[in-house]
Write a protein that holds these residues in place. Structure first.
Motif, PDB file in Angstrom:
ATOM      1  N   MET A  46       0.935  -0.972  -0.035  1.00  0.00           N
ATOM      2  CA  MET A  46       0.090   0.465  -0.100  1.00  0.00           C
ATOM      3  C   MET A  46       1.090   1.718  -0.063  1.00  0.00           C
ATOM      4  O   MET A  46       1.742   1.206   0.521  1.00  0.00           O
ATOM      5  N   SER A  47       0.147   2.272  -0.839  1.00  0.00           N
ATOM      6  CA  SER A  47       1.307   3.430  -0.914  1.00  0.00           C
ATOM      7  C   SER A  47       1.298   4.251   0.348  1.00  0.00           C
ATOM      8  O   SER A  47       0.714   4.004   1.026  1.00  0.00           O
TER       9      SER A  47
ATOM     10  N   LEU B 143       9.283  16.652   4.876  1.00  0.00           N
ATOM     11  CA  LEU B 143      10.604  15.536   5.028  1.00  0.00           C
ATOM     12  C   LEU B 143      11.013  15.410   3.872  1.00  0.00           C
ATOM     13  O   LEU B 143      11.411  15.677   2.632  1.00  0.00           O
ATOM     14  N   CYS B 144      11.833  14.076   3.576  1.00  0.00           N
ATOM     15  CA  CYS B 144      13.123  13.808   2.503  1.00  0.00           C
ATOM     16  C   CYS B 144      11.843  13.729   1.326  1.00  0.00           C
ATOM     17  O   CYS B 144      12.819  13.999   0.130  1.00  0.00           O
TER      18      CYS B 144
ATOM     19  N   ALA C 292       6.344   4.647   3.147  1.00  0.00           N
ATOM     20  CA  ALA C 292       6.832   5.921   4.746  1.00  0.00           C
ATOM     21  C   ALA C 292       8.476   5.549   4.589  1.00  0.00           C
ATOM     22  O   ALA C 292       9.197   5.773   4.737  1.00  0.00           O
ATOM     23  N   ILE C 293       9.015   4.278   4.652  1.00  0.00           N
ATOM     24  CA  ILE C 293      10.069   3.229   4.730  1.00  0.00           C
ATOM     25  C   ILE C 293      10.676   3.695   3.374  1.00  0.00           C
ATOM     26  O   ILE C 293      12.309   2.886   3.476  1.00  0.00           O
TER      27      ILE C 293
ATOM     28  N   ARG D  85      24.145  13.569   2.991  1.00  0.00           N
ATOM     29  CA  ARG D  85      24.657  13.708   1.478  1.00  0.00           C
ATOM     30  C   ARG D  85      25.059  12.402   0.788  1.00  0.00           C
ATOM     31  O   ARG D  85      26.194  11.553   1.976  1.00  0.00           O
ATOM     32  N   ASN D  86      24.365  11.924  -0.057  1.00  0.00           N
ATOM     33  CA  ASN D  86      24.844  10.583  -0.111  1.00  0.00           C
ATOM     34  C   ASN D  86      24.793   9.219   0.664  1.00  0.00           C
ATOM     35  O   ASN D  86      24.562   8.030   0.335  1.00  0.00           O
ATOM     36  N   VAL D  87      23.902   9.606   1.604  1.00  0.00           N
ATOM     37  CA  VAL D  87      22.903   8.872   2.632  1.00  0.00           C
ATOM     38  C   VAL D  87      21.686   8.403   2.181  1.00  0.00           C
ATOM     39  O   VAL D  87      20.925   8.869   1.277  1.00  0.00           O
ATOM     40  N   ASP D  88      21.514   6.629   1.782  1.00  0.00           N
ATOM     41  CA  ASP D  88      19.886   6.207   1.901  1.00  0.00           C
ATOM     42  C   ASP D  88      19.222   6.812   3.489  1.00  0.00           C
ATOM     43  O   ASP D  88      19.450   6.826   4.503  1.00  0.00           O
ATOM     44  N   LYS D  89      18.068   7.422   2.648  1.00  0.00           N
ATOM     45  CA  LYS D  89      16.902   8.075   3.864  1.00  0.00           C
ATOM     46  C   LYS D  89      15.491   7.663   3.607  1.00  0.00           C
ATOM     47  O   LYS D  89      15.417   8.318   2.585  1.00  0.00           O
ATOM     48  N   ALA D  90      15.247   7.331   4.896  1.00  0.00           N
ATOM     49  CA  ALA D  90      13.736   7.058   4.913  1.00  0.00           C
ATOM     50  C   ALA D  90      13.521   8.075   3.791  1.00  0.00           C
ATOM     51  O   ALA D  90      13.164   9.684   3.853  1.00  0.00           O
ATOM     52  N   ALA D  91      11.698   8.075   3.303  1.00  0.00           N
ATOM     53  CA  ALA D  91      10.838   9.413   2.840  1.00  0.00           C
ATOM     54  C   ALA D  91       9.990  10.008   3.917  1.00  0.00           C
ATOM     55  O   ALA D  91       9.851  11.255   3.458  1.00  0.00           O
TER      56      ALA D  91
END
Length: 69
Positions: A1-2, A11-12, A34-35, A48-54
């Motif tokens: 589910m979106s 937010l990101c 959300a993740i 910068r260049n780090v994976d971040k959750a939405a």
């Protein structure tokens, strides 16, 4: 589910520098979850260049994604 977020939320997922998979609908951002992760592309951010959750918030380098304006 979106998951959807208002373009008014800092937010990101709503940031111009977030490189995650997302779509827009009438001023809202839609992501798979959300993740959902994406790399931060902000040149001035410590993330910068780090994976971040939405759903991540709190970055002082946030810039509204231009498509939401």
């Amino acid at each position: 589910m979106s998951t959807t977020f208002s373009g008014a939320n800092k937010l990101c997922a709503t940031c111009a520098c977030w490189c995650g998979n997302r779509n827009t609908k009438c001023g809202w951002v839609e992501v798979d979850s959300a993740i959902t992760k994406g790399k931060c592309g902000s040149p001035g951010s410590a993330y910068r260049n780090v994976d971040k959750a939405a759903i991540t918030a709190g970055c002082n380098k946030w810039q509204k994604w231009p498509i939401l304006k």
